[in-house]
Write a protein that holds these residues in place. Structure first.
Motif, mmCIF file in Angstrom:
data_model
loop_
_atom_site.group_PDB
_atom_site.id
_atom_site.type_symbol
_atom_site.label_atom_id
_atom_site.label_comp_id
_atom_site.label_asym_id
_atom_site.label_seq_id
_atom_site.Cartn_x
_atom_site.Cartn_y
_atom_site.Cartn_z
ATOM 1 N N ALA A 129 0.834 -1.207 0.000
ATOM 2 C CA ALA A 129 0.000 0.000 0.000
ATOM 3 C C ALA A 129 0.868 1.257 0.000
ATOM 4 O O ALA A 129 0.552 2.230 -0.696
ATOM 5 C CB ALA A 129 -0.943 -0.011 1.203
ATOM 6 N N MET A 130 1.959 1.242 0.744
ATOM 7 C CA MET A 130 2.857 2.404 0.785
ATOM 8 C C MET A 130 3.521 2.617 -0.580
ATOM 9 O O MET A 130 3.632 3.751 -1.054
ATOM 10 C CB MET A 130 3.931 2.228 1.862
ATOM 11 N N LEU A 131 3.933 1.534 -1.226
ATOM 12 C CA LEU A 131 4.537 1.660 -2.556
ATOM 13 C C LEU A 131 3.531 2.205 -3.563
ATOM 14 O O LEU A 131 3.869 3.031 -4.411
ATOM 15 C CB LEU A 131 5.098 0.314 -3.017
ATOM 16 N N MET A 132 2.288 1.749 -3.465
ATOM 17 C CA MET A 132 1.249 2.264 -4.347
ATOM 18 C C MET A 132 1.007 3.748 -4.067
ATOM 19 O O MET A 132 0.871 4.544 -5.002
ATOM 20 C CB MET A 132 -0.042 1.489 -4.190
ATOM 21 N N LEU A 133 0.971 4.117 -2.801
ATOM 22 C CA LEU A 133 0.780 5.517 -2.439
ATOM 23 C C LEU A 133 1.916 6.376 -2.994
ATOM 24 O O LEU A 133 1.676 7.452 -3.554
ATOM 25 C CB LEU A 133 0.686 5.672 -0.923
ATOM 26 N N GLU A 134 3.137 5.918 -2.864
ATOM 27 C CA GLU A 134 4.285 6.668 -3.392
ATOM 28 C C GLU A 134 4.178 6.833 -4.902
ATOM 29 O O GLU A 134 4.476 7.897 -5.437
ATOM 30 C CB GLU A 134 5.603 5.986 -3.016
ATOM 31 N N PHE A 135 3.728 5.787 -5.598
ATOM 32 C CA PHE A 135 3.521 5.882 -7.044
ATOM 33 C C PHE A 135 2.463 6.932 -7.370
ATOM 34 O O PHE A 135 2.652 7.768 -8.261
ATOM 35 C CB PHE A 135 3.100 4.519 -7.609
ATOM 36 N N ILE A 136 1.365 6.905 -6.643
ATOM 37 C CA ILE A 136 0.294 7.873 -6.871
ATOM 38 C C ILE A 136 0.798 9.292 -6.625
ATOM 39 O O ILE A 136 0.543 10.207 -7.418
ATOM 40 C CB ILE A 136 -0.928 7.547 -5.990
ATOM 41 N N ILE A 137 1.533 9.475 -5.531
ATOM 42 C CA ILE A 137 2.056 10.803 -5.199
ATOM 43 C C ILE A 137 3.014 11.300 -6.282
ATOM 44 O O ILE A 137 2.958 12.459 -6.689
ATOM 45 C CB ILE A 137 2.745 10.786 -3.820
ATOM 46 N N GLU A 138 3.878 10.436 -6.768
ATOM 47 C CA GLU A 138 4.899 10.846 -7.729
ATOM 48 C C GLU A 138 4.369 10.986 -9.151
ATOM 49 O O GLU A 138 4.781 11.892 -9.879
ATOM 50 C CB GLU A 138 6.065 9.840 -7.723
ATOM 51 N N GLU A 139 3.460 10.110 -9.559
ATOM 52 C CA GLU A 139 3.076 10.051 -10.964
ATOM 53 C C GLU A 139 1.677 10.577 -11.273
ATOM 54 O O GLU A 139 1.449 11.111 -12.357
ATOM 55 C CB GLU A 139 3.174 8.598 -11.468
ATOM 56 N N ILE A 140 0.739 10.421 -10.371
ATOM 57 C CA ILE A 140 -0.648 10.755 -10.664
ATOM 58 C C ILE A 140 -1.059 12.081 -10.036
ATOM 59 O O ILE A 140 -1.701 12.914 -10.692
ATOM 60 C CB ILE A 140 -1.583 9.611 -10.220
ATOM 61 N N ALA A 141 -0.691 12.295 -8.792
ATOM 62 C CA ALA A 141 -1.097 13.513 -8.089
ATOM 63 C C ALA A 141 -0.685 14.793 -8.821
ATOM 64 O O ALA A 141 -1.471 15.739 -8.858
ATOM 65 C CB ALA A 141 -0.570 13.503 -6.657
ATOM 66 N N PRO A 142 0.511 14.858 -9.420
ATOM 67 C CA PRO A 142 0.885 16.094 -10.112
ATOM 68 C C PRO A 142 -0.083 16.488 -11.237
ATOM 69 O O PRO A 142 -0.283 17.670 -11.492
ATOM 70 C CB PRO A 142 2.285 15.801 -10.663
ATOM 71 N N VAL A 143 -0.687 15.499 -11.886
ATOM 72 C CA VAL A 143 -1.647 15.798 -12.944
ATOM 73 C C VAL A 143 -2.832 16.560 -12.357
ATOM 74 O O VAL A 143 -3.258 17.592 -12.895
ATOM 75 C CB VAL A 143 -2.116 14.506 -13.643
ATOM 76 N N PHE A 144 -3.367 16.069 -11.240
ATOM 77 C CA PHE A 144 -4.502 16.724 -10.603
ATOM 78 C C PHE A 144 -4.107 18.069 -9.992
ATOM 79 O O PHE A 144 -4.876 19.027 -10.037
ATOM 80 C CB PHE A 144 -5.136 15.813 -9.553
ATOM 81 N N TYR A 145 -2.916 18.133 -9.460
ATOM 82 C CA TYR A 145 -2.405 19.396 -8.917
ATOM 83 C C TYR A 145 -2.360 20.455 -10.021
ATOM 84 O O TYR A 145 -2.836 21.566 -9.847
ATOM 85 C CB TYR A 145 -1.013 19.168 -8.319
ATOM 86 N N ASN A 146 -1.795 20.073 -11.166
ATOM 87 C CA ASN A 146 -1.684 21.015 -12.274
ATOM 88 C C ASN A 146 -3.057 21.438 -12.795
ATOM 89 O O ASN A 146 -3.241 22.595 -13.180
ATOM 90 C CB ASN A 146 -0.833 20.427 -13.393
ATOM 91 N N LEU A 147 -4.015 20.520 -12.813
ATOM 92 C CA LEU A 147 -5.372 20.887 -13.204
ATOM 93 C C LEU A 147 -5.950 21.922 -12.238
ATOM 94 O O LEU A 147 -6.616 22.873 -12.662
ATOM 95 C CB LEU A 147 -6.277 19.658 -13.252
ATOM 96 N N GLY A 148 -5.690 21.754 -10.965
ATOM 97 C CA GLY A 148 -6.142 22.719 -9.965
ATOM 98 C C GLY A 148 -5.500 24.075 -10.160
ATOM 99 O O GLY A 148 -6.161 25.113 -10.040
ATOM 100 N N VAL A 149 -4.214 24.077 -10.480
ATOM 101 C CA VAL A 149 -3.514 25.339 -10.736
ATOM 102 C C VAL A 149 -4.110 26.020 -11.970
ATOM 103 O O VAL A 149 -4.372 27.232 -11.960
ATOM 104 C CB VAL A 149 -1.997 25.113 -10.909
ATOM 105 N N GLU A 150 -4.353 25.241 -13.030
ATOM 106 C CA GLU A 150 -4.945 25.808 -14.245
ATOM 107 C C GLU A 150 -6.338 26.369 -13.965
ATOM 108 O O GLU A 150 -6.674 27.471 -14.434
ATOM 109 C CB GLU A 150 -5.019 24.748 -15.343
ATOM 110 N N ASP A 151 -7.157 25.641 -13.215
ATOM 111 C CA ASP A 151 -8.496 26.121 -12.864
ATOM 112 C C ASP A 151 -8.421 27.401 -12.034
ATOM 113 O O ASP A 151 -9.191 28.340 -12.255
ATOM 114 C CB ASP A 151 -9.284 25.054 -12.091
ATOM 115 N N SER A 152 -7.494 27.437 -11.089
ATOM 116 C CA SER A 152 -7.322 28.627 -10.250
ATOM 117 C C SER A 152 -6.884 29.816 -11.089
ATOM 118 O O SER A 152 -7.378 30.934 -10.911
ATOM 119 C CB SER A 152 -6.295 28.373 -9.147
ATOM 120 N N HIS A 153 -5.961 29.578 -11.998
ATOM 121 C CA HIS A 153 -5.476 30.637 -12.869
ATOM 122 C C HIS A 153 -6.621 31.201 -13.711
ATOM 123 O O HIS A 153 -6.774 32.423 -13.840
ATOM 124 C CB HIS A 153 -4.356 30.104 -13.767
ATOM 125 N N ALA A 154 -7.437 30.324 -14.279
ATOM 126 C CA ALA A 154 -8.575 30.769 -15.092
ATOM 127 C C ALA A 154 -9.568 31.554 -14.242
ATOM 128 O O ALA A 154 -10.078 32.603 -14.670
ATOM 129 C CB ALA A 154 -9.256 29.573 -15.747
#
Length: 75
Positions: free
Chosen positions: A36-61
Motif C-alpha cells: 500500500a505504501m509503494l502504491m501511495l508513493e507511485f500515486i504521489i509521484e506520478e498521478i497527483a501532479p496531474v490533478f495538482y496542475n489541473l487545480g492550478v490551471e483552474d485557479s489561474h482561469a
C-alpha cells in the motif's frame, strides 16, 4: 519540475489504510502495509501532479476571470 507533495506521517498512514481497504472491499484482495505504501508513493509521484496542475490551471482561469471583471468597474 514536478511539485513535491509533503504529507505528515498521520496522513500517509491514513491513506495507506484507505488503499488497503479499497483493495479488500473492491478487489477482495488483502495487501500489506508495504504494498500500500509503494502504491501511495507511485500515486504521489506520478498521478497527483496531474490533478495538482489541473487545480492550478483552474485557479489561474478563475483569477483571470475575476481580474477581467475588475476592468468592467472602471469609470
Amino acid at each position: 519540475m514536478k511539485p513535491k507533495f509533503e504529507l505528515t506521517k498521520e496522513k500517509k498512514a491514513g491513506m495507506v489504510e484507505l488503499l488497503k481497504r479499497y483493495f479488500l472491499e473492491e478487489r477482495d484482495e488483502e495487501i500489506g502495509d508495504l504494498a500500500a505504501m509503494l502504491m501511495l508513493e507511485f500515486i504521489i509521484e506520478e498521478i497527483a501532479p496531474v490533478f495538482y496542475n489541473l487545480g492550478v490551471e483552474d485557479s489561474h482561469a478563475y483569477i483571470g476571470d475575476k481580474l477581467d471583471d475588475m476592468f468592467g468597474i472602471m469609470k
